[in-house]
Enzyme design. Sequence first.
Site, PDB file in Angstrom:
ATOM      1  N   ARG A 273     -44.587 -12.847 -56.961  1.00  0.00           N
ATOM      2  CA  ARG A 273     -43.883 -13.453 -58.092  1.00  0.00           C
ATOM      3  C   ARG A 273     -44.780 -13.510 -59.326  1.00  0.00           C
ATOM      4  O   ARG A 273     -45.857 -14.116 -59.283  1.00  0.00           O
ATOM      5  CB  ARG A 273     -43.451 -14.879 -57.705  1.00  0.00           C
ATOM      6  CG  ARG A 273     -42.784 -15.650 -58.807  1.00  0.00           C
ATOM      7  CD  ARG A 273     -41.375 -15.183 -59.037  1.00  0.00           C
ATOM      8  NE  ARG A 273     -40.653 -16.092 -59.923  1.00  0.00           N
ATOM      9  CZ  ARG A 273     -39.487 -15.803 -60.452  1.00  0.00           C
ATOM     10  NH1 ARG A 273     -38.903 -14.639 -60.187  1.00  0.00           N
ATOM     11  NH2 ARG A 273     -38.876 -16.662 -61.239  1.00  0.00           N
ATOM     12  N   GLU A 377     -38.582 -37.747 -29.781  1.00  0.00           N
ATOM     13  CA  GLU A 377     -39.742 -37.823 -28.873  1.00  0.00           C
ATOM     14  C   GLU A 377     -40.767 -38.868 -29.325  1.00  0.00           C
ATOM     15  O   GLU A 377     -41.950 -38.769 -29.024  1.00  0.00           O
ATOM     16  CB  GLU A 377     -40.420 -36.444 -28.687  1.00  0.00           C
ATOM     17  CG  GLU A 377     -39.526 -35.370 -28.109  1.00  0.00           C
ATOM     18  CD  GLU A 377     -39.357 -35.403 -26.578  1.00  0.00           C
ATOM     19  OE1 GLU A 377     -39.950 -36.286 -25.934  1.00  0.00           O
ATOM     20  OE2 GLU A 377     -38.610 -34.552 -26.070  1.00  0.00           O
ATOM     21  N   GLY A 378     -40.278 -39.879 -30.053  1.00  0.00           N
ATOM     22  CA  GLY A 378     -41.153 -40.997 -30.419  1.00  0.00           C
ATOM     23  C   GLY A 378     -41.454 -41.033 -31.907  1.00  0.00           C
ATOM     24  O   GLY A 378     -41.920 -40.051 -32.474  1.00  0.00           O
TER      25      GLY A 378
END
Length: 399
Positions: A273, A377-378
């Site tokens: 870019r 998962e926590g």
Amino acid sequence: MDFSFTEEQELFRKSVREFCEKKIAPKANEIDEKGEIPQEVLEDMASFGLLGITIPQEYGGSGADFVTAAIATEEIARADISMATAVYYLVEAGWGFLINRYGSKKAKEELLPDVTKGKTFLGIASTEAAGGSDVAAVSTTMAKEGEKLVINGSKTFISGVREATKYGGGYVTVVKTSPELAHKGLSLCYLPVKDVPGITTNVFKQMGREGISTGAIIIKNVEIPSHYLIGDWNKGFYYAMEGFNCARPLVAAACIGAAEKALESGIEYLKERRVFGSPLAKFEGMQFQVAEDYAKLESARLLVYKAAWMLDQMYTKNRFSHKEINKAVASAKLIAPTVAFDVIKDVLIWHGAYGYTKEAGLEKGLRGVASYIMGAEGAQNIMKLIISRELLGKDFAPY
Ligand SMILES: Cc1cc2nc3c(=O)[nH]c(=O)nc-3n(C[C@H](O)[C@H](O)[C@H](O)COP(=O)(O)OP(=O)(O)OC[C@H]3O[C@@H](n4cnc5c(N)ncnc54)[C@H](O)[C@@H]3O)c2cc1C
């Protein structure tokens, strides 16, 4: 100390990457847009030996260790940065390991081969509407009635509910068996969900990981055979914590896999870019971000593989205490999702307005990784509680 993967692990990574680039990456947009992992992708993953990878060969798995399982997780998430495919894979790898470790022989023979063949889904059902973090507060009950076990209650925010209802399969489920004993009164069982009298499920609209559902399971007088009890009665809390320790390094590996892929594509974009007459990559402001993102990701990756390696050492050589494992695993799960989120966000911003489009394919990574910051998962604060409890000692635990 040797930080390199073995030749076998490198070859495994190479073959999984080739597989994922061929079979998963071309479907990644479809998985997110249609909200489903195509059946043939799951069949291909099963044929390649990825589903239930930690399950022993006698039940159709590969008996892979956690470093190997983490390598595959990282590669799957690179191919589908929405994380859906990696989530499908990793819950089976983590919780399939636990069933194999503590489940009855009869249950393993009955359940595990279909998981490794990709015929049925296997997940974890711990969370309830009253809160997921406080596992000891689970209120779904299980009682012995003759030869049967009878379960009542409900679970919510459970991954794979639609898949388990459609294909068959079920959950490693945390239930209360002696309410007066708090966390010492929990047990673990396998709860099937397809065509089971007393089970109803519903699926939630969610913000990401569209290819794998999240939903609720309502359980009314559901009878399961006694061989679906996993391990000993009233020992479920300890097994569940062990299961989370097995799944969390894989969760963290999925996060870094998605972020690595994003960073690589971001670096390519910065080189191509051109703005103000030069590539974006020439601007020091961009270079500093590239360097910081790489360093953060690399540190998270080290935590992931250290935790997976420590688990393998514990299971094969009886090294490391649960305390040490808890700290290592919680550190990986604490750091990796947040770092991955930050890296993907940076890459998205480098793309300017294009980053805001679906076509750029980055936003689905941000949405997917966010699930592991929110709590899957926590939750992150729970990882901090685990680490601080091990550092400060139980006397300073808040409860
Ligand atoms: C996409 C997705 C998929 C999921 N899949 C599953 C699944 O398959 N199976 C399953 O069982 N569960 C699943 N969950 C649920 C997940 O395990 C819970 O979100 C998690 O345990 C947190 O529980 P909670 O959402 O009820 O939040 P709560 O427990 O209510 O916590 C809310 C907030 O408070 C913080 N908090 C809680 N306690 C403390 C404390 N003592 N000190 C400081 N802060 C605290 C937490 O960090 C969190 O930010 C999934 C969640 C998501 C988002």
